[in-house]
Design a protein around this motif. Sequence first.
Motif, PDB file in Angstrom:
ATOM      1  N   GLU B 244     -14.308  -5.954   5.444  1.00 51.72           N
ATOM      2  CA  GLU B 244     -14.673  -6.271   4.055  1.00 51.72           C
ATOM      3  C   GLU B 244     -14.154  -5.239   3.061  1.00 51.72           C
ATOM      4  N   LYS B 245     -13.383  -4.255   3.533  1.00 52.74           N
ATOM      5  CA  LYS B 245     -12.797  -3.274   2.610  1.00 52.74           C
ATOM      6  C   LYS B 245     -11.583  -3.837   1.872  1.00 52.74           C
ATOM      7  N   ILE B 246     -11.145  -5.019   2.269  1.00 51.62           N
ATOM      8  CA  ILE B 246      -9.974  -5.631   1.633  1.00 51.62           C
ATOM      9  C   ILE B 246     -10.253  -5.969   0.165  1.00 51.62           C
ATOM     10  N   VAL B 247      -9.291  -5.665  -0.687  1.00 56.84           N
ATOM     11  CA  VAL B 247      -9.270  -6.231  -2.037  1.00 56.84           C
ATOM     12  C   VAL B 247      -7.889  -6.842  -2.240  1.00 56.84           C
ATOM     13  N   PRO B 248      -7.779  -7.839  -3.122  1.00 57.93           N
ATOM     14  CA  PRO B 248      -6.484  -8.509  -3.257  1.00 57.93           C
ATOM     15  C   PRO B 248      -5.369  -7.612  -3.788  1.00 57.93           C
ATOM     16  N   THR B 249      -5.568  -7.000  -4.966  1.00 59.19           N
ATOM     17  CA  THR B 249      -4.421  -6.351  -5.624  1.00 59.19           C
ATOM     18  C   THR B 249      -4.752  -4.935  -6.088  1.00 59.19           C
ATOM     19  N   LEU B 250      -3.715  -4.210  -6.484  1.00 53.71           N
ATOM     20  CA  LEU B 250      -3.898  -2.863  -7.036  1.00 53.71           C
ATOM     21  C   LEU B 250      -4.783  -2.904  -8.278  1.00 53.71           C
ATOM     22  N   ASN B 251      -4.626  -3.950  -9.094  1.00 56.71           N
ATOM     23  CA  ASN B 251      -5.461  -4.057 -10.288  1.00 56.71           C
ATOM     24  C   ASN B 251      -6.938  -4.178  -9.933  1.00 56.71           C
ATOM     25  N   ASP B 252      -7.213  -4.876  -8.830  1.00 53.39           N
ATOM     26  CA  ASP B 252      -8.604  -5.005  -8.401  1.00 53.39           C
ATOM     27  C   ASP B 252      -9.167  -3.649  -7.967  1.00 53.39           C
TER      28      ASP B 252
END
Lengths: 223, 478
Positions: B244-252
């Motif tokens: 669950e450490k995943i985030v989509p993008t650098l902006n996120d």
Amino acid sequence: MSGRDAILGKLRQTLGADTNDATRREAVERRLAKPPRGIVPERGQGSDAQKVKLFCQMAEAVSASVTRVRSPERVPRVVSDYLRAKNLPASVRMGTDRRLKAMPWDKLKALDVKSGPSDGFDEVGVSHAFAGIAETGTVALLSGKDNPSTVNFLPEHHIVVVDVKDIAGDLETVLTGLRRKFGKGRMPRTLNLVTGPSRSGDIEQKIILGAHGPRALHLIVVG
Amino acid sequence: MEVTSPTFKQNAVNALHDAQLQKALGNVRAGFIDKRRKAADALPEFDALRDAARDIKDHTLAHLDLYLEAYEKKVTESGGHVHWAETAEDARRVVLDICRMQNARTVTKGKSMITEEIALNDFLQLAGIKAVETDLGEYIIQLRNEHPSHIIAPAVHVNKDQVEADFRRAHDYLPADRDLTEPETLLDEARRVLRAQYFEAEIGITGANFLVAETGSSVIVTNEGNGDLTQLLPRVHIVVASIEKIVPTLNDVSQILRVLARSATGQDMSVYTTLSTGPRRKGDPDGPEQYHVILLDNGRTSMLGTEFQDMLRCIRCGACMNHCPVYHAVGGHAYGWVYPGPMGAVLTPSLIGVDQGGHLPNASTFCGRCESVCPMRIPLPKMMRHWREREFERGLNPATQRYGMKIWAAFAKRPRLYNFATSMAIPVLALFGGRRKRFSALPLAGGWTKHRDLPAPERRTFMQQWRERESRKQGASA
């Protein structure tokens, strides 16, 4: 069954992935192709002069020190003044970044400029920032063949040169700049966002500067 | 590690009587709350960013399989290796395999809760590999053979004179007459001792605050710089991170970073935020030659799609425990496993079972401060209530409590009977309360009256008083 298949299989089952896969895939592809900008604080959105001022203010608020100079030619002198003021040996470590190399280091006869990655015995490291971020007083440093990351962490003192034209209001602008420089979805091996000198509050919650990274961070803002 | 969550009540009693601990806990109450408040107040967009952060994680969780695949592809493209681990045991085995291939004898570690969760240090030690914690707080508790009592301030339960004693014991090769009375000198000594370890280690292990699907980067957020030296100097860097450490993008990442440090330590930004993508590139003068990521499930997929899914938004800032009156009173170790405070009370039963962690959701006054400061807007009290319901359904709480609840419920479901019974009981209790209007001892309420008096009730029940008040109001307005 491999761990990969088991984890992804369980996720797909829970998320009902079979029925609406096309919609889900499209949502993910869209976001990755065009990252939403999100909420960007007003605080960094002033004029260029205001950004530079805010950058310096925020950096000083997190215990970095700042010197402003008009041109890159002045940088070696500022570095040598810093060494003298702190009573440090006349020796610095830096990578072969062309912006640093173009500066007149040879005019300072007494200064020993060591090139390459840090071996852990350097008092002072000098780096050139890819960008500054005004909203938090942060410098962005990239690794590469001319920019060893060890220079950012092993020396006792870290001096970072930032060009005013590279000072952005917010982190998102710097991220956009990275995409432009390296291509979409690509990154340098290491991006260090550094905000002040290293510190720890692990003993009785008292904040002390100089934990494992540099004890001092000095920024030279050029332009 | 040994799980002591089932004896939470006794742990809490012990903690309340531990003078050293109580002194140290004063630092939590005094430090974190004001700093967070100031940092949050200084950013007008703070609450809007909390909403944005919540939405980012909700979107990610709804598409987690796809983002994990995208992330894996990017890591592989940049020359890194991705390993999938369903269980703690799987993850430990991958770490050991890599260590064996490198003939590693020493690994350095950046601060990571996930490696606490999989009890990696003990495992490596049994395999003959020395694991050295390099974060100052983690180093202190490793010397003390303890576990973190706080997720971002692992040694918050330790006072500086205890640290001095530990350093004198562990660093007995240093001059005995050296001054170690101040935190500054203690930190200096740790810095010197650990410097050598970074260079000696063949492998560096860190956790990750984020994994970025857009670029295949792992992100660590630290203040000391130890995490960076850990991942920079050894030949091999291993990242252990739960899915669950995943985030989509650098902006996120940027959006969530703005609420992370402010909520945790009250900084606008932590000192070092580092994005690592793959191993050393061609021509690079430094950096690890190998880069491995271990993606760990260990119970997360089972939380998805349940009433505990929101917990997977947690970014481990520690704000909930910093603001929790129960944590302030008993500290982190009483919770008996890796994660303390409100987030631990929700997460522990999810990860190790309600039969082991079922006491923890009861350790709450439901004051709601945790939810009110959570940067990811996780409804912690609601989820603790869900656990209490499950605990009750499965008959895990003590018989006295269960029968007591049943008797109370029998009355509460019959309002006339309830009113009659209370209207009879209240005046009697009020009478026995005497002139002091307090009880210092009462049958069945010894747990309460041992530490304080129980106020005697007023002479009439709440319902009676309410009726009178309403009729007075009506009389006045008529």
